[in-house]
Design a protein around this motif. Structure first.
Motif, PDB file in Angstrom:
ATOM      1  N   CYS A   1       0.847  -1.185   0.000  1.00 33.40           N
ATOM      2  CA  CYS A   1       0.000   0.000   0.000  1.00 33.40           C
ATOM      3  C   CYS A   1       0.888   1.242   0.000  1.00 33.40           C
ATOM      4  O   CYS A   1       1.891   1.306   0.705  1.00 33.40           O
ATOM      5  N   MET A   2       0.524   2.238  -0.808  1.00 37.34           N
ATOM      6  CA  MET A   2       1.304   3.476  -0.932  1.00 37.34           C
ATOM      7  C   MET A   2       0.821   4.557   0.034  1.00 37.34           C
ATOM      8  O   MET A   2       1.348   5.661   0.031  1.00 37.34           O
TER       9      MET A   2
ATOM     10  N   CYS B   1      -1.753   6.488  -0.186  1.00 36.17           N
ATOM     11  CA  CYS B   1      -1.915   7.565  -1.175  1.00 36.17           C
ATOM     12  C   CYS B   1      -2.386   8.883  -0.552  1.00 36.17           C
ATOM     13  O   CYS B   1      -3.127   8.893   0.440  1.00 36.17           O
TER      14      CYS B   1
ATOM     15  N   PRO C   1      -8.144   6.298  -3.617  1.00 36.22           N
ATOM     16  CA  PRO C   1      -9.407   5.861  -4.213  1.00 36.22           C
ATOM     17  C   PRO C   1     -10.113   4.791  -3.379  1.00 36.22           C
ATOM     18  O   PRO C   1     -11.335   4.686  -3.420  1.00 36.22           O
ATOM     19  N   CYS C   2      -9.369   4.023  -2.594  1.00 33.37           N
ATOM     20  CA  CYS C   2      -9.996   2.978  -1.767  1.00 33.37           C
ATOM     21  C   CYS C   2     -10.936   3.605  -0.736  1.00 33.37           C
ATOM     22  O   CYS C   2     -11.986   3.047  -0.413  1.00 33.37           O
TER      23      CYS C   2
ATOM     24  N   CYS D   1      -8.078   0.097  -5.986  1.00 31.41           N
ATOM     25  CA  CYS D   1      -6.657   0.390  -5.732  1.00 31.41           C
ATOM     26  C   CYS D   1      -5.816   0.068  -6.963  1.00 31.41           C
ATOM     27  O   CYS D   1      -5.834  -1.053  -7.462  1.00 31.41           O
TER      28      CYS D   1
ATOM     29  N   TYR E   1      -2.796  -0.487  -7.165  1.00 32.26           N
ATOM     30  CA  TYR E   1      -1.675  -1.379  -6.840  1.00 32.26           C
ATOM     31  C   TYR E   1      -2.130  -2.735  -6.317  1.00 32.26           C
ATOM     32  O   TYR E   1      -1.303  -3.572  -5.950  1.00 32.26           O
TER      33      TYR E   1
ATOM     34  N   PRO F   1      -5.199  -3.835  -1.152  1.00 37.90           N
ATOM     35  CA  PRO F   1      -6.096  -4.506  -0.193  1.00 37.90           C
ATOM     36  C   PRO F   1      -6.312  -5.974  -0.580  1.00 37.90           C
ATOM     37  O   PRO F   1      -6.564  -6.292  -1.743  1.00 37.90           O
TER      38      PRO F   1
HETATM   39  S1  SF4 Z   1      -5.643   3.103  -3.099  1.00 39.50           S
HETATM   40 FE1  SF4 Z   1      -4.370   1.275  -2.697  1.00 39.50          FE
HETATM   41  S2  SF4 Z   1      -2.291   2.095  -2.423  1.00 39.50           S
HETATM   42 FE2  SF4 Z   1      -3.703   3.853  -2.228  1.00 39.50          FE
HETATM   43  S3  SF4 Z   1      -4.114   4.006  -0.007  1.00 39.50           S
HETATM   44 FE3  SF4 Z   1      -5.750   2.716  -0.887  1.00 39.50          FE
HETATM   45  S4  SF4 Z   1      -5.005   0.607  -0.632  1.00 39.50           S
HETATM   46 FE4  SF4 Z   1      -3.221   1.967  -0.380  1.00 39.50          FE
END
Ligand code: SF4
Ligand code: SF4
Length: 207
Positions: free
Chosen positions: A60-61, A63, A67-68, A103, A105, A108
Protein backbone atom coordinates in the motif's frame (compact mmCIF):
# COMPACT_ATOMS: atom_id res chain seq x y z
CA UNK A 1 -2.71 17.06 8.84
CA UNK A 2 0.33 15.74 10.71
CA UNK A 3 3.33 14.88 8.60
CA UNK A 4 2.60 12.14 6.07
CA UNK A 5 4.44 8.83 6.60
CA UNK A 6 5.35 6.53 3.75
CA UNK A 7 7.91 4.25 2.15
CA UNK A 8 10.88 5.00 -0.05
CA UNK A 9 12.08 2.20 -2.32
CA UNK A 10 15.34 2.29 -4.28
CA UNK A 11 15.15 -0.24 -7.13
CA UNK A 12 18.90 0.03 -7.71
CA UNK A 13 19.54 -1.57 -4.32
CA UNK A 14 16.90 -4.31 -4.56
CA UNK A 15 18.13 -7.82 -5.38
CA UNK A 16 14.68 -9.43 -5.60
CA UNK A 17 15.25 -11.79 -2.65
CA UNK A 18 11.68 -11.40 -1.25
CA UNK A 19 12.93 -11.01 2.32
CA UNK A 20 10.65 -7.95 2.68
CA UNK A 21 7.52 -9.86 1.66
CA UNK A 22 8.35 -12.78 3.95
CA UNK A 23 9.18 -10.49 6.89
CA UNK A 24 5.79 -8.81 6.42
CA UNK A 25 3.97 -12.16 6.42
CA UNK A 26 5.85 -13.27 9.54
CA UNK A 27 5.13 -10.11 11.51
CA UNK A 28 1.43 -9.89 10.64
CA UNK A 29 0.66 -13.59 10.59
CA UNK A 30 -1.07 -13.32 7.21
CA UNK A 31 -2.34 -16.46 5.53
CA UNK A 32 0.08 -18.54 3.51
CA UNK A 33 -0.46 -18.20 -0.22
CA UNK A 34 -2.57 -15.49 -1.70
CA UNK A 35 -2.66 -12.82 1.03
CA UNK A 36 0.40 -10.59 0.51
CA UNK A 37 0.55 -7.12 2.03
CA UNK A 38 3.90 -6.68 0.25
CA UNK A 39 5.12 -8.38 -2.92
CA UNK A 40 8.16 -8.14 -5.17
CA UNK A 41 7.53 -7.89 -8.92
CA UNK A 42 9.90 -7.79 -11.89
CA UNK A 43 9.42 -5.10 -14.53
CA UNK A 44 11.07 -5.68 -17.94
CA UNK A 45 12.03 -2.93 -20.39
CA UNK A 46 13.50 -3.27 -23.91
CA UNK A 47 13.36 -6.30 -26.18
CA UNK A 48 15.26 -9.57 -26.00
CA UNK A 49 18.25 -9.81 -26.04
CA UNK A 50 18.64 -6.10 -25.26
CA UNK A 51 16.43 -5.76 -22.22
CA UNK A 52 16.64 -4.91 -18.55
CA UNK A 53 14.80 -6.30 -15.54
CA UNK A 54 14.06 -4.22 -12.45
CA UNK A 55 12.75 -5.54 -9.13
CA UNK A 56 9.98 -3.53 -7.52
CA UNK A 57 8.83 -4.12 -3.93
CA UNK A 58 5.18 -3.02 -3.65
CA UNK A 59 2.71 -2.53 -0.83
CA UNK A 60 0.00 0.00 0.00
CA UNK A 61 1.30 3.48 -0.93
CA UNK A 62 -0.83 5.30 1.69
CA UNK A 63 -1.92 7.56 -1.17
CA UNK A 64 -2.41 11.29 -0.76
CA UNK A 65 -5.94 11.01 -2.17
CA UNK A 66 -6.79 7.31 -1.83
CA UNK A 67 -9.41 5.86 -4.21
CA UNK A 68 -10.00 2.98 -1.77
CA UNK A 69 -11.39 5.48 0.77
CA UNK A 70 -13.75 6.98 -1.83
CA UNK A 71 -15.35 3.66 -2.85
CA UNK A 72 -15.79 2.07 0.59
CA UNK A 73 -19.58 1.95 1.22
CA UNK A 74 -19.22 1.69 5.01
CA UNK A 75 -16.40 4.23 5.52
CA UNK A 76 -14.25 1.45 6.93
CA UNK A 77 -11.11 2.88 5.34
CA UNK A 78 -9.58 6.02 6.79
CA UNK A 79 -6.68 8.22 5.79
CA UNK A 80 -5.51 9.25 9.24
CA UNK A 81 -5.23 12.99 9.90
CA UNK A 82 -2.42 12.37 12.35
CA UNK A 83 0.14 10.68 10.07
CA UNK A 84 -1.51 10.03 6.70
CA UNK A 85 -1.44 6.24 7.10
CA UNK A 86 -4.43 4.54 5.44
CA UNK A 87 -6.06 1.95 7.70
CA UNK A 88 -8.98 -0.48 7.47
CA UNK A 89 -11.36 -0.79 10.41
CA UNK A 90 -12.41 -4.42 10.11
CA UNK A 91 -15.35 -3.92 12.47
CA UNK A 92 -16.86 -1.78 9.70
CA UNK A 93 -15.63 -3.75 6.66
CA UNK A 94 -18.24 -5.94 4.96
CA UNK A 95 -15.84 -7.63 2.54
CA UNK A 96 -17.40 -6.21 -0.64
CA UNK A 97 -13.89 -5.93 -2.21
CA UNK A 98 -14.58 -2.52 -3.80
CA UNK A 99 -11.33 -1.16 -2.33
CA UNK A 100 -9.34 -4.01 -3.88
CA UNK A 101 -10.77 -3.19 -7.30
CA UNK A 102 -10.29 0.58 -6.88
CA UNK A 103 -6.66 0.39 -5.73
CA UNK A 104 -4.24 0.78 -8.67
CA UNK A 105 -1.67 -1.38 -6.84
CA UNK A 106 -3.91 -4.25 -5.74
CA UNK A 107 -2.93 -3.54 -2.14
CA UNK A 108 -6.10 -4.51 -0.19
CA UNK A 109 -6.24 -8.29 0.14
CA UNK A 110 -9.28 -10.49 0.72
CA UNK A 111 -8.69 -12.87 3.62
CA UNK A 112 -10.18 -16.26 4.50
CA UNK A 113 -12.52 -14.63 7.02
CA UNK A 114 -14.13 -12.57 4.23
CA UNK A 115 -12.70 -9.16 5.19
CA UNK A 116 -10.08 -6.93 3.61
CA UNK A 117 -6.62 -6.36 5.05
CA UNK A 118 -3.50 -4.48 3.96
CA UNK A 119 -0.28 -2.77 5.05
CA UNK A 120 -0.73 -0.44 8.04
CA UNK A 121 2.92 0.68 7.92
CA UNK A 122 3.42 -1.50 11.00
CA UNK A 123 1.30 0.69 13.25
CA UNK A 124 0.68 -2.60 15.01
CA UNK A 125 0.89 -6.33 14.31
CA UNK A 126 -1.76 -8.45 12.67
CA UNK A 127 -4.70 -8.06 10.27
CA UNK A 128 -7.06 -5.34 11.46
CA UNK A 129 -4.57 -3.96 13.97
CA UNK A 130 -3.42 -0.36 14.08
CA UNK A 131 -6.51 1.65 13.08
CA UNK A 132 -6.69 3.17 16.58
CA UNK A 133 -2.94 3.34 17.18
CA UNK A 134 -1.31 6.59 18.28
CA UNK A 135 0.17 8.73 15.49
CA UNK A 136 3.59 7.69 14.27
CA UNK A 137 4.47 11.37 14.64
CA UNK A 138 3.97 11.33 18.43
CA UNK A 139 5.06 7.78 19.28
CA UNK A 140 8.35 7.84 21.15
CA UNK A 141 9.77 4.79 19.38
CA UNK A 142 7.56 3.89 16.39
CA UNK A 143 7.74 0.25 15.28
CA UNK A 144 10.04 -0.05 12.25
CA UNK A 145 8.14 -1.80 9.44
CA UNK A 146 9.24 -5.45 9.19
CA UNK A 147 10.02 -5.10 5.47
CA UNK A 148 12.44 -2.23 6.21
CA UNK A 149 14.00 -4.12 9.13
CA UNK A 150 14.71 -7.21 7.05
CA UNK A 151 15.56 -5.67 3.65
CA UNK A 152 18.80 -7.32 2.61
CA UNK A 153 19.77 -4.64 0.10
CA UNK A 154 18.69 -1.71 2.31
CA UNK A 155 16.40 -0.76 -0.56
CA UNK A 156 13.38 0.04 1.62
CA UNK A 157 13.02 2.90 4.07
CA UNK A 158 10.02 4.26 5.98
CA UNK A 159 9.41 7.53 7.78
CA UNK A 160 7.98 11.03 7.53
CA UNK A 161 7.85 12.02 3.87
CA UNK A 162 10.23 14.98 4.36
CA UNK A 163 13.01 12.60 5.44
CA UNK A 164 12.25 10.28 2.53
CA UNK A 165 12.48 13.22 0.11
CA UNK A 166 16.00 13.90 1.38
CA UNK A 167 16.93 10.25 0.77
CA UNK A 168 15.48 10.40 -2.74
CA UNK A 169 17.35 13.61 -3.54
CA UNK A 170 20.65 12.14 -2.31
CA UNK A 171 20.08 9.00 -4.41
CA UNK A 172 19.27 11.13 -7.47
CA UNK A 173 22.42 13.22 -6.98
CA UNK A 174 24.56 10.06 -6.70
CA UNK A 175 22.99 8.71 -9.87
CA UNK A 176 23.69 11.96 -11.69
CA UNK A 177 27.34 11.87 -10.59
CA UNK A 178 27.68 8.36 -12.04
CA UNK A 179 26.00 9.31 -15.30
CA UNK A 180 25.54 13.02 -15.95
CA UNK A 181 23.33 12.27 -18.97
CA UNK A 182 20.75 10.49 -16.76
CA UNK A 183 17.35 12.09 -16.36
CA UNK A 184 16.76 12.72 -12.67
CA UNK A 185 13.25 11.94 -11.51
CA UNK A 186 12.27 14.08 -8.56
CA UNK A 187 9.61 13.01 -6.06
CA UNK A 188 6.14 14.35 -6.79
CA UNK A 189 4.69 16.46 -4.01
CA UNK A 190 1.13 17.48 -3.40
CA UNK A 191 -0.17 20.87 -2.34
CA UNK A 192 0.78 20.33 1.27
CA UNK A 193 4.20 18.91 0.57
CA UNK A 194 2.97 15.33 0.82
CA UNK A 195 3.87 12.66 -1.68
CA UNK A 196 2.74 9.25 -2.80
CA UNK A 197 4.67 6.75 -0.73
CA UNK A 198 7.14 5.39 -3.25
CA UNK A 199 8.88 8.48 -4.40
CA UNK A 200 11.34 7.24 -7.02
CA UNK A 201 10.41 5.78 -10.37
CA UNK A 202 11.27 2.07 -10.57
CA UNK A 203 12.40 2.39 -14.17
CA UNK A 204 16.01 3.56 -14.65
CA UNK A 205 16.15 6.32 -17.28
CA UNK A 206 19.05 6.78 -19.67
CA UNK A 207 19.63 10.01 -21.54
S1 SF4 B 1 -5.64 3.10 -3.10
FE1 SF4 B 1 -4.37 1.27 -2.70
S2 SF4 B 1 -2.29 2.09 -2.42
FE2 SF4 B 1 -3.70 3.85 -2.23
S3 SF4 B 1 -4.11 4.01 -0.01
FE3 SF4 B 1 -5.75 2.72 -0.89
S4 SF4 B 1 -5.01 0.61 -0.63
FE4 SF4 B 1 -3.22 1.97 -0.38
S1 SF4 C 1 14.18 -7.37 1.03
FE1 SF4 C 1 14.95 -5.54 0.03
S2 SF4 C 1 16.37 -6.40 -1.49
FE2 SF4 C 1 15.05 -8.07 -0.88
S3 SF4 C 1 13.35 -8.02 -2.34
FE3 SF4 C 1 12.69 -6.80 -0.59
S4 SF4 C 1 13.23 -4.72 -1.15
FE4 SF4 C 1 14.39 -6.07 -2.52
Amino acid sequence: MGEQWGFYFDPNSCMGCNACAIACKNRHGTEAGHVDWRRVETVSTGEFPDYQETNVSLSCMHCEDPPCVDVCPTNAIEKRESDGIVTIDRDECIGCRYCGWACPYGAPQYGEEGLMQKCNLCLDKGPGAGADAESKNTQEDPLEPACVDECVGEALHAGPIGELMDLASEAAARKFEQNPTSVIVEPQTGEEGQAAANVETPIPYQG
